[in-house]
Design an enzyme around this catalytic site. Structure first.
Site, PDB file in Angstrom:
ATOM      1  N   HIS A 268      -3.113   2.892  -5.949  1.00 53.22           N
ATOM      2  CA  HIS A 268      -3.827   1.712  -5.468  1.00 53.22           C
ATOM      3  C   HIS A 268      -4.104   0.720  -6.608  1.00 53.22           C
ATOM      4  CE1 HIS A 268      -5.638  -0.312  -2.122  1.00 53.22           C
ATOM      5  NE2 HIS A 268      -6.746  -0.531  -2.798  1.00 53.22           N
TER       6      HIS A 268
ATOM      7  N   LYS B  97      -1.220  -2.258   7.680  1.00 48.97           N
ATOM      8  CA  LYS B  97      -2.481  -1.615   8.024  1.00 48.97           C
ATOM      9  C   LYS B  97      -3.278  -2.529   8.965  1.00 48.97           C
ATOM     10  CE  LYS B  97      -6.840  -0.138   5.899  1.00 48.97           C
ATOM     11  NZ  LYS B  97      -7.611  -0.053   4.643  1.00 48.97           N
TER      12      LYS B  97
ATOM     13  N   HIS C 147      -4.269  -8.661   3.698  1.00 45.30           N
ATOM     14  CA  HIS C 147      -5.718  -8.555   3.885  1.00 45.30           C
ATOM     15  C   HIS C 147      -6.138  -9.196   5.201  1.00 45.30           C
ATOM     16  CE1 HIS C 147      -6.597  -8.142  -0.709  1.00 45.30           C
ATOM     17  NE2 HIS C 147      -6.291  -6.991  -0.148  1.00 45.30           N
TER      18      HIS C 147
ATOM     19  N   ARG D 221       0.853  -1.182   0.000  1.00 48.32           N
ATOM     20  CA  ARG D 221       0.000   0.000   0.000  1.00 48.32           C
ATOM     21  C   ARG D 221       0.894   1.239   0.000  1.00 48.32           C
ATOM     22  NH1 ARG D 221      -2.033  -3.598   3.874  1.00 48.32           N
ATOM     23  NH2 ARG D 221      -4.218  -4.233   3.579  1.00 48.32           N
TER      24      ARG D 221
ATOM     25  N   TYR E 231      -9.656 -10.628  -6.785  1.00 44.64           N
ATOM     26  CA  TYR E 231      -8.694 -11.065  -7.797  1.00 44.64           C
ATOM     27  C   TYR E 231      -9.083 -12.389  -8.429  1.00 44.64           C
ATOM     28  CZ  TYR E 231      -6.652  -7.287  -5.304  1.00 44.64           C
ATOM     29  OH  TYR E 231      -6.489  -6.065  -4.712  1.00 44.64           O
TER      30      TYR E 231
ATOM     31  N   ARG F 102      -1.278  -1.576  -7.008  1.00 43.49           N
ATOM     32  CA  ARG F 102      -1.397  -2.693  -6.046  1.00 43.49           C
ATOM     33  C   ARG F 102      -2.352  -3.748  -6.593  1.00 43.49           C
ATOM     34  NH1 ARG F 102      -1.623  -4.387  -0.460  1.00 43.49           N
ATOM     35  NH2 ARG F 102      -3.745  -4.699   0.283  1.00 43.49           N
TER      36      ARG F 102
END
Length: 361
Positions: free
Chosen positions: A308, A229, A333, A205, A342, A311
Site C-alpha cells: 500500500h 474498489k 478514490h 491497489r 498527497y 501506491r
C-alpha cells in the site's frame, strides 16, 4: 466478479443464517450499495457485539440469532460506553482507534435502519428506541494526520525506479550465499519487478492487481481495465493508464509467463505463481504479493515499505505533476477528501527539494 468478492460473498452467505432475522433484513437492504467484503465486515462486527451483550447478561439469547429487538431497545448509554471500553482495553485482540470507530459506525448504521427505515406490519419502526443515535463518532484519520504518518515511509523521486531495479538485479547480490533464495529470485525476478513497477507506475491497489486478467491488458495504449474498489457493477471495469516504464516491465514478464509458470490455457490471471508440489501456475494471492514486497523492502533498507505504501509513493509522485482531481480519478478514490493526503505529502516533498537545491548552489 473479482476473486475476493466471490470468496466474501460465499462467507457472507455462510454467516448470515447465524444472525438475527433483522440483521439479515438489514444486509439485504444494503446489498445493492455495498460490496460483499464490506457487508461481511459488518456481520463480523455484529457478531462481536451480540456475543458481548450475551456475555454481559444484557441478552438472555442462547444463540446469536436469538438476540431480540426488545433487548436492543433496552440498552443504555453506559452499556455502549462499556462496549467501547471493552474494544480498546481487552487483553487479546485490542483494536486500534480506527477499528473501534468502524465497529461503532457499523452498529449505528444498523440501528438507524431499524429505527428510521424498517417497519413492522403496522407501519411502526422495528426499533422504538435507538441508543446508538446518542453516540458521537469522530473521524480518526484526517488527511493531514495520515500524511504525517507516511512521512519518510514512502519511495520518493529516483527511489521509485531504484526499487524496481533492486528487485530485478540488486537482491541477488544480497542473497548470494543462499542457494534457495537465489533460485527463487532467478525464477520470479521479472514477475516481481513487474508487479512493483505496475503499482509504482499506476497506483493500483493490491486487490486490483491480483484480479487482473490477461484480457484486461492493453499494451499498445498503456491501459488496464480494472475492477475498482467500491464499484458494485460487476460487468464494468474502469480503464486505468500506466506509465511507459510499466509497459517495458510487462513485456519482459509476459515473454516468460506461459513457460516459466506453466500457465494452463484455462488460467486467465495475469500474475501467476506455482504452488509447492504443483505443476501448473495459478493466480497469485494477495498475501503472496504482500510478503514478496516486504521481503525485498527489508533488503532494500526500507523495512516499513508495504504494497500500500507503493501506491502512496506513486500517488505522491503523480500529484506533483497533476491536480487533485486527476489524482483522485487515477487512484479510484470516492472523494477528493482522501486524495488530500498527497497535497500534505507533496508540500513537504517540495519544501525539501527546494532546500536541497539551495544547498547545491
Amino acid at each position: 466478479m473479482s476473486i475476493q468478492k466471490t470468496i466474501d460473498r460465499a462467507r457472507l452467505g455462510e454467516k448470515l443464517p447465524e444472525m438475527p432475522w433483522y440483521v439479515q433484513q438489514f444486509i439485504d437492504y444494503k446489498l445493492p450499495d455495498l460490496s460483499p467484503s464490506t457487508l461481511l465486515e459488518y456481520v463480523r462486527d455484529y457478531e462481536s457485539f451480540f456475543n458481548w451483550i450475551r456475555a454481559e447478561g444484557l441478552s438472555a439469547a442462547p444463540a446469536l440469532k436469538d438476540v431480540t429487538l426488545e433487548e436492543l431497545e433496552s440498552l443504555r448509554m453506559e452499556n455502549i460506553t462499556a462496549y467501547r471500553l471493552y474494544l480498546t482495553t481487552r487483553t487479546e485482540g485490542t483494536n486500534s482507534r480506527t477499528t473501534v470507530t468502524r465497529k461503532l459506525s457499523a452498529l449505528r448504521s444498523m440501528f438507524h435502519y431499524l429505527s428510521q427505515i424498517a417497519e413492522d406490519e403496522h407501519f411502526y419502526p422495528l426499533l422504538k428506541r435507538n441508543v446508538m443515535a446518542k453516540i458521537e463518532i469522530k473521524r480518526t484519520n484526517k488527511p493531514k494526520d495520515t500524511a504525517a504518518k507516511l512521512k519518510g515511509k514512502i519511495l520518493e523521486e529516483e527511489e521509485l525506479t531504484s526499487f524496481i531495479d533492486y528487485i530485478r538485479e540488486g537482491y541477488a547480490a544480497d542473497v548470494a550465499n543462499n542457494k534457495q533464495a537465489l533460485y527463487a529470485h532467478a525464477k520470479n525476478k521479472e514477475r516481481d519487478a513487474c508487479i512493483a513497477s505496475l503499482i509504482l507506475n499506476s497506483g493500483l491497489r493490491v486487490s486490483e492487481v491480483i484480479n487482473l486478467n490477461m484480457n484486461d491488458l492493453d499494451l499498445g495504449n498503456k491501459l488496464l481495465h480494472v475492477m475498482r474498489k467500491g464499484n458494485n457493477d460487476e460487468t464494468f471495469k474502469t480503464p486505468v493508464y500506466y506509465r511507459d516504464q510499466a509497459r517495458l516491465n510487462l513485456e519482459r514478464y509476459l515473454a516468460l509467463r506461459d513457460t516459466e509458470y506453466a500457465a494452463p490455457k484455462r488460467e486467465k490471471a495475469l500474475f501467476l505463481a506455482v504452488p509447492n508440489g504443483q505443476k501448473e501456475g495459478k493466480r497469485m494471492t494477495k498475501r503472496a504479493i504482500q510478503a514478496m514486497i516486504i521481503k525485498y523492502a527489508k533488503r532494500f533498507g526500507k523495512p516499513y515499505l508495504t504494497v500500500h505504501k507503493l501506491r502512496h509513493s506513486f500517488a505522491t509522485d503523480y500529484y506533483l505533476q497533476n491536480d487533485i482531481y486527476k489524482t483522485k480519478e487515477q487512484l479510484g478514490h470516492a472523494s477528493t477528501e482522501t486524495t488530500e493526503i498527497y497535497a500534505h505529502l507533496t508540500d513537504k516533498t517540495m519544501s525539501e527539494a527546494i532546500e536541497r537545491r539551495g544547498n547545491e548552489e
